[in-house]
Write a protein that holds these residues in place. Structure first.
Motif, mmCIF file in Angstrom:
data_model
loop_
_atom_site.group_PDB
_atom_site.id
_atom_site.type_symbol
_atom_site.label_atom_id
_atom_site.label_comp_id
_atom_site.label_asym_id
_atom_site.label_seq_id
_atom_site.Cartn_x
_atom_site.Cartn_y
_atom_site.Cartn_z
ATOM 1 N N PHE A 4 18.631 4.062 -2.641
ATOM 2 C CA PHE A 4 17.375 3.575 -2.094
ATOM 3 C C PHE A 4 16.459 3.228 -3.265
ATOM 4 C CE2 PHE A 4 13.271 3.756 0.089
ATOM 5 C CZ PHE A 4 13.538 2.733 0.969
ATOM 6 N N THR B 76 13.416 3.959 -4.439
ATOM 7 C CA THR B 76 12.754 4.952 -5.285
ATOM 8 C C THR B 76 13.782 5.833 -6.004
ATOM 9 O OG1 THR B 76 12.409 6.147 -3.213
ATOM 10 C CG2 THR B 76 10.484 5.082 -4.185
ATOM 11 N N THR B 77 14.919 6.063 -5.351
ATOM 12 C CA THR B 77 15.988 6.838 -5.997
ATOM 13 C C THR B 77 16.504 6.058 -7.205
ATOM 14 O OG1 THR B 77 16.589 7.426 -3.733
ATOM 15 C CG2 THR B 77 18.053 8.198 -5.470
ATOM 16 N N THR C 167 24.075 8.240 0.395
ATOM 17 C CA THR C 167 22.843 8.111 1.169
ATOM 18 C C THR C 167 23.196 7.995 2.653
ATOM 19 O OG1 THR C 167 21.861 6.982 -0.718
ATOM 20 C CG2 THR C 167 20.729 6.749 1.375
ATOM 21 N N ASN D 229 20.048 3.361 3.919
ATOM 22 C CA ASN D 229 18.835 2.611 4.264
ATOM 23 C C ASN D 229 18.852 1.185 3.730
ATOM 24 O OD1 ASN D 229 16.287 1.799 4.964
ATOM 25 N ND2 ASN D 229 15.210 3.424 3.897
ATOM 26 N N ASP E 264 21.600 12.021 -0.250
ATOM 27 C CA ASP E 264 20.229 11.567 -0.015
ATOM 28 C C ASP E 264 20.153 11.554 1.511
ATOM 29 O OD1 ASP E 264 17.891 10.213 0.447
ATOM 30 O OD2 ASP E 264 18.207 8.690 -1.084
ATOM 31 N N CYS F 76 17.909 11.681 4.025
ATOM 32 C CA CYS F 76 16.706 11.374 4.819
ATOM 33 C C CYS F 76 16.996 11.211 6.304
ATOM 34 C CB CYS F 76 16.070 10.091 4.312
ATOM 35 S SG CYS F 76 15.350 10.293 2.703
ATOM 36 N N ARG F 77 18.137 10.646 6.628
ATOM 37 C CA ARG F 77 18.438 10.381 8.046
ATOM 38 C C ARG F 77 19.757 11.038 8.455
ATOM 39 N NH1 ARG F 77 15.671 6.300 5.712
ATOM 40 N NH2 ARG F 77 13.634 5.990 6.648
ATOM 41 N N SER G 220 13.407 13.427 2.261
ATOM 42 C CA SER G 220 12.027 13.039 2.534
ATOM 43 C C SER G 220 11.721 13.457 3.958
ATOM 44 C CB SER G 220 11.886 11.524 2.361
ATOM 45 O OG SER G 220 10.620 11.125 2.824
ATOM 46 N N LYS H 213 9.409 12.911 5.891
ATOM 47 C CA LYS H 213 8.821 11.904 6.786
ATOM 48 C C LYS H 213 9.889 11.262 7.664
ATOM 49 C CE LYS H 213 6.919 10.162 3.112
ATOM 50 N NZ LYS H 213 6.372 9.137 2.196
ATOM 51 N N LYS H 214 11.122 11.414 7.296
ATOM 52 C CA LYS H 214 12.194 10.785 8.066
ATOM 53 C C LYS H 214 12.747 11.805 9.071
ATOM 54 C CE LYS H 214 11.360 7.922 4.671
ATOM 55 N NZ LYS H 214 10.660 8.192 3.413
ATOM 56 N N ARG I 33 13.231 -5.378 6.661
ATOM 57 C CA ARG I 33 13.437 -4.186 7.492
ATOM 58 C C ARG I 33 12.252 -3.986 8.426
ATOM 59 N NH1 ARG I 33 13.104 1.241 4.383
ATOM 60 N NH2 ARG I 33 10.947 0.614 4.545
#
Ligand code: PLP
Length: 364
Positions: A31, A33-34, A89, A93, A122, A124-125, A162, A164-165, A311
């Motif tokens: 991703f 930022t990664t 990941t 994403n 990673d 997140c999801r 993260s 937020k996910k 996206r």
């Protein structure tokens, strides 16, 4: 003379946290930022997603899978000493919110074991990924989501997250390390760069929101609704003839701006042009995932990204079906006029993560 095992593990911990020059991190797709963090340390971020994952219209149940042959060849070619860890990941994403199968994760784990490398998710999801495994992977239809999540997690040595996910929280995240020496190295680095772990970080209310979010995110009714509502948007756009990454991903629909704005060269940023038009016409705030995000290299040179996408990520528990119907109308309206949209050039940009703050102008 060999180093003491604890010191060796601490050094591995440091290489994981700050890989540095000469090192390379393979991932299915980093991703943004990664990738930027890997590159900022001086290391190289290498994407090894399967070939199907590089083509928006190609259908595959697990388009986020790692190319296992390419991963092993990469480790051999670079040398194990240059690869501090392997990352995957879930879901992928920047590759369209596409899932990774457990079979593929086990394959990555086996390669990591062969070369003594740690595997990080990673994650997140992770819950959306588990839902896709339940729906699509043979043998998992009757398995509970928490069991699938545990099976994914048991294959990894660490995770970045993260909140937020898939922790359904408004802020925060964490780094989880299944090794005390690595955790020690991380804490020491934190003290050096930010402060002692208890000085800041997340407030108690945020930690509680994360704990509750983690309970709710693995609820099958929630996941069915979440994935179905994303598919509702994607299917309507596909039916209208608008090119999208298929199958539709977990948290977002990805418009294939490269196809829709085929009159523009990749370095005229078709994804940016489409994202601007959607915002101007309908107030829809999407995000370019293409050459603006990934085209620039650490040495300043620029090459087109793999795909030119926009996206449309869907916040959880915010929109109703009528909001989504409005999005469908706006995207269709803009798509009908796509051939008239101008390209963009960059007027100013920072050295890293330029898509956050770059300034653009249209190409006349
Ligand atoms: C896979 C993945 N990793 C990392 C991040 C970055 O998370 P944060 O913005 O909380 O740093 C995201 C954000 O969308 C993501 O999708």
């Amino acid at each position: 003379m060999g180093r003491h095992p604890a010191r060796r593990r601490e050094l591995r911990g440091l290489a994981i946290l700050v890989p540095g020059p000469g090192k390379a991190i393979p991932n299915n797709t980093h991703f943004d930022t990664t990738r930027a963090n890997v590159e900022f340390s001086g290391a190289e971020a290498v994407d090894l997603v399967i070939e199907e994952g590089r083509h928006p219209s190609v259908i595959h149940p697990f388009k986020g899978n790692m190319d296992l042959a390419a991963l092993e060849a990469f480790i051999v070619e670079r040398g194990v000493e240059s690869v501090p860890l392997v990352m995957v990941t879930v879901t992928n994403n920047s590759g369209g919110g596409q899932p990774v199968s457990l079979e593929n994760l086990r394959g990555v784990r086996a390669i990591c074991d062969r070369y003594g490398l740690p595997l990080f998710l990673d994650a997140c999801r992770f819950a959306e990924n588990a839902w896709f495994i339940k729906q699509r992977e043979p043998g998992y239809a009757h398995r509970a989501i928490p069991e699938i999540v545990r099976e994914m997690a048991a294959l990894a040595d660490g995770m970045t997250m993260s909140a937020k996910k898939d922790a359904i929280a408004n802020i925060g995240g964490w780094l989880a390390l299944n090794d005390d020496a690595w955790a020690e190295a991380a804490r020491n680095l934190l003290i050096l760069t930010e402060g002692f772990p208890t000085y800041g970080g997340l407030a108690g209310r945020d930690l509680e929101a994360i704990a509750q979010g983690l309970r709710e995110v693995i609820d099958e009714d929630y996941l069915r609704y979440r994935i179905r509502s994303t598919a509702y948007l994607g299917e309507a756009l596909v039916e209208a003839g608008i090119p999208c990454v298929q199958p539709i991903g977990g948290h977002a629909v990805y418009l294939d701006a490269g196809s829709l704005l085929s009159h523009l060269e990749p370095l005229q940023y078709p994804g940016q042009a489409l994202a601007v038009a959607l915002y101007r016409e309908g107030g829809i705030r999407g995000c370019e995932i293409g050459s603006v995000m990934f085209g620039r290299h650490p040495d300043g040179s620029e090459t087109p990204a793999n795909m030119e996408l926009v996206r449309l990520a869907i916040p959880r528990r915010v929109y109703t079906q009528s909001h989504v119907d409005y999005v469908i109308e706006v995207v269709r309206w803009v798509a009908e006029r796509a051939a008239q949209l101008p390209g963009y050039r960059i007027v100013s940009q920072p050295p890293q993560l330029r898509h956050f703050t770059a300034r653009f102008e249209t190409i006349a």
